[in-house]
Every structure is written in structure tokens, then in C-alpha cells.
Enzyme design. Structure first.
Site, PDB file in Angstrom:
ATOM      1  N   ARG A 154      10.606  14.024   5.530  1.00  0.00           N
ATOM      2  CA  ARG A 154      10.032  12.729   5.131  1.00  0.00           C
ATOM      3  C   ARG A 154       8.518  12.657   5.397  1.00  0.00           C
ATOM      4  NH1 ARG A 154      14.199  13.508   3.607  1.00  0.00           N
ATOM      5  NH2 ARG A 154      16.050  12.204   3.586  1.00  0.00           N
ATOM      6  N   SER A 226      17.810   3.929   2.891  1.00  0.00           N
ATOM      7  CA  SER A 226      17.833   4.356   4.292  1.00  0.00           C
ATOM      8  C   SER A 226      16.553   3.887   4.983  1.00  0.00           C
ATOM      9  CB  SER A 226      17.939   5.881   4.377  1.00  0.00           C
ATOM     10  OG  SER A 226      19.153   6.320   3.829  1.00  0.00           O
ATOM     11  N   GLU A 322      11.802   5.116   8.185  1.00  0.00           N
ATOM     12  CA  GLU A 322      11.411   5.921   7.012  1.00  0.00           C
ATOM     13  C   GLU A 322      10.605   5.052   6.063  1.00  0.00           C
ATOM     14  OE1 GLU A 322      13.844   7.869   3.255  1.00  0.00           O
ATOM     15  OE2 GLU A 322      14.729   7.997   5.239  1.00  0.00           O
TER      16      GLU A 322
END
Length: 327
Positions: A154, A226, A322
Site C-alpha cells: 500500500r 478496507s 489505508e
């Protein structure tokens, strides 16, 4: 103007501007129409606006998917930053190109995929990227080869604060033409067993079905997918935790590190389905924070902070968002 965002927050920008081509972006830059502060974004699927944005929000509508090279084993495709990511995945699957299918139904646009290094079910977009084409705030073009993009879980070069003035215009991908699947993640094999054969179309549908069973539709329940990254912890810490929690799911990263699902830890802390005001942890997937109706960015931040504190207290592990906070 209201800023599009999948949390469904009523947030506004001083100015919202779109462009359809590199040439139009270059003209905006040359004419001095992009003044500070500015924010370049996709469709707002990985952003949390804590308040209105007192500046210019820029959005690319650069489209197009073009084959640039091809042989018997591989195909290279140049994709506009404004192309919806899942449209590109469907395009690949329809043509029998392997590699992107596990990333089916991830929300957002192709340019943002290369910035965020999106991933799911054992695949990250960096696995498919050849290069990323950009224009900076001075109107200078540059192509970053994959090994220059500093990809990690990420993470990418483009997420660094000093790269805020670099705009992704096209992403170049390489896909396989030989049969190859990534199946050893989550319940993929279990779900595939219900089908008579494994092929790209079937695997894409299985991925879509799994995601739909766990993740809420942002049009129904505001969310950004998410919310937290899965923490990668030192092996010594992992082994201590595994002794305490023998059934703890985990994924090997390398000899020294192990990835633990953040959703599992959040669930163990009792947060799944629990609300804090108008924001809540989704009742089917604890990685997802949702807007129950009328929530603000500050409500979601407060929930995020409370969840992170619980995980830290119970497991001694820091989990990090995230989603990108815009404050």
C-alpha cells in the site's frame, strides 16, 4: 462544489476541476489555473475528508485502453488514469489476459491504483505495472519505470508529500497470455470448487462474489472499502501472539516478518458491528468502517482512533489506516 466520495460525506471544495486529456491538463498549468492548495484525486474511494477542502480539487477523466506491444506470451496495455479500475480488469478478462482478475471490483480509478498500490487476494497492482506516466505542476512530463516507483505494501513514491504536485496521466501494464492463477488466498479455492472449471471469467466472478458478501455497497452504506492495512510484524512478536491465539490467521512475508489480518484482530477486540455515534465497524467485515447516515469525517476518525487503541492494547500491534485523511 461537492466533492465525490464513497463515504457519502457532504464536503465541498472551493473549486472542482476536471480535464479530459494531457493537453488540457498542460493548458490549465500553463495558464496558471492550478493554484495552491490543490488536491488531485480519483473518484474519492480511498479518501476521508475531515472537513471542506479550501482549495482546488482536480480530477482526471483521461480514458482509453491501448495495446502497445504483444507477443505469444504477454501483452502491454496503456490505460488512462481516469479509466474505472474494474472496467480495465473486465477488459483483460474478456481478452484472456492473466494477472488482474484477483483485483476485480476494487473501487477507484486506474491512476489511483498505481499511487496506492492496490491489492487483494494475493495480488498487488505493482505486479502488473511496467511504468507510470506523469505531468508535474510545472508542466514537465516524466515516465517512472516500475523500479523507480518504490512500491511496497500500500505504498509508492507517489504517496510521498513531495510528490503531491505530480499527476499520473497513464499507467502501462503487462499481462500474461499463458494460463496462470493466484488461488491460495482466503476462500478462493473453496469457492472455485463449486464451479465445474477454473478459467478467468469464473475466477473473476468468484472474487466479485466474495467481495460482495463481505463489503458493503458504498451507494447503500458509505465506506471506503478496507480502512486499515494488515500489519506486518516481526516474527518474534508473531510467535508470541500465535502461542496466545493458536487459530490466528497469518501470511508469511519473509523469514523475519509475518502479516496478520487487521480485520481478525479488530473482531477479537469486539468491534465488529459496533457503532460509535453515526459511524460503525461493518458487521460482516471488521476492516471496513461505515457511515450509518449523517456521519462526518470527524466521526470516522474518532472510531478509527478507538479501534486502533483497542488493537494496540490487546495485541501490542499498531494498525494504520489505508485510507488517506484529507484534513
Amino acid at each position: 462544489m461537492r466533492i465525490p466520495n464513497t463515504f457519502g460525506f457532504d464536503v465541498k471544495a472551493a473549486l472542482y476541476a476536471e480535464y479530459d486529456s494531457v493537453e488540457e491538463l498542460e493548458k490549465m498549468i500553463a495558464e496558471g489555473r492550478i493554484t495552491s492548495p490543490f488536491l488531485h484525486m480519483g473518484c474519492g474511494s480511498n479518501l476521508l475528508f475531515v472537513k471542506d477542502y479550501d482549495g482546488i480539487v482536480l480530477h482526471s477523466r483521461i480514458g482509453g485502453m491501448e495495446v502497445t506491444a504483444e507477443d505469444d506470451e504477454q501483452v502491454c496495455v496503456r490505460v488512462g488514469a481516469g479509466v474505472i479500475w474494474d472496467d480495465f480488469v473486465a477488459y483483460c478478462v474478456e481478452r484472456g489476459w492473466y494477472g488482474a482478475e484477483n483485483l476485480s471490483l476494487i473501487p477507484g480509478e486506474t491512476g489511483a491504483s498505481a499511487v496506492q498500490n492496490i491489492g487483494a487476494y494475493g495480488v498487488e497492482v505493482k505486479d502488473l505495472i511496467l511504468s507510470v506516466e506523469t505531468v508535474n505542476i510545472r508542466g514537465e512530463k516524466r515516465i517512472y519505470q516500475k523500479d523507480e516507483c518504490e512500491y511496497a505494501y500500500r505504498k509508492s513514491l507517489f504517496k510521498k508529500p513531495e510528490m503531491k504536485s505530480v499527476f499520473v496521466t497513464y499507467v502501462n501494464f503487462i499481462l500474461g497470455k499463458k494460463e496462470c492463477y493466484t488461488l491460495d488466498y482466503g476462500t478462493i479455492r473453496q469457492e472455485l470448487a463449486k464451479h465445474p472449471a477454473v478459467n478467468l471469467a469464473t475466477l473473476r466472478q468468484v472474487i466479485i462474489d466474495i467481495r460482495n458478501s463481505k463489503l458493503p455497497d458504498p451507494k447503500v452504506l458509505g465506506n471506503a472499502g478496507s480502512f486499515f492495512m494488515n500489519p506486518i510484524v516481526p516474527r518474534a512478536l508473531f510467535e508470541r501472539l500465535l502461542h496466545q491465539y493458536p487459530s490466528m490467521p497469518h501470511y508469511e512475508v519473509d523469514a523475519d516478518r509475518v502479516k496478520i489480518p487487521a480485520g481478525w484482530m479488530i473482531d477479537q477486540c469486539g468491534w465488529k458491528g459496533k457503532a460509535l455515534g453515526p459511524a460503525a465497524v461493518h458487521d460482516k467485515q471488521a476492516l471496513v468502517l461505515v457511515n450509518l447516515g449523517g456521519a462526518t469525517g470527524k466521526d470516522v476518525v474518532a472510531l478509527s482512533d478507538a479501534v486502533r487503541a483497542s488493537v494496540k492494547e490487546k495485541f501490542g500491534v499498531e494498525i494504520w489506516p489505508e485510507v488517506n485523511f484529507i484534513e
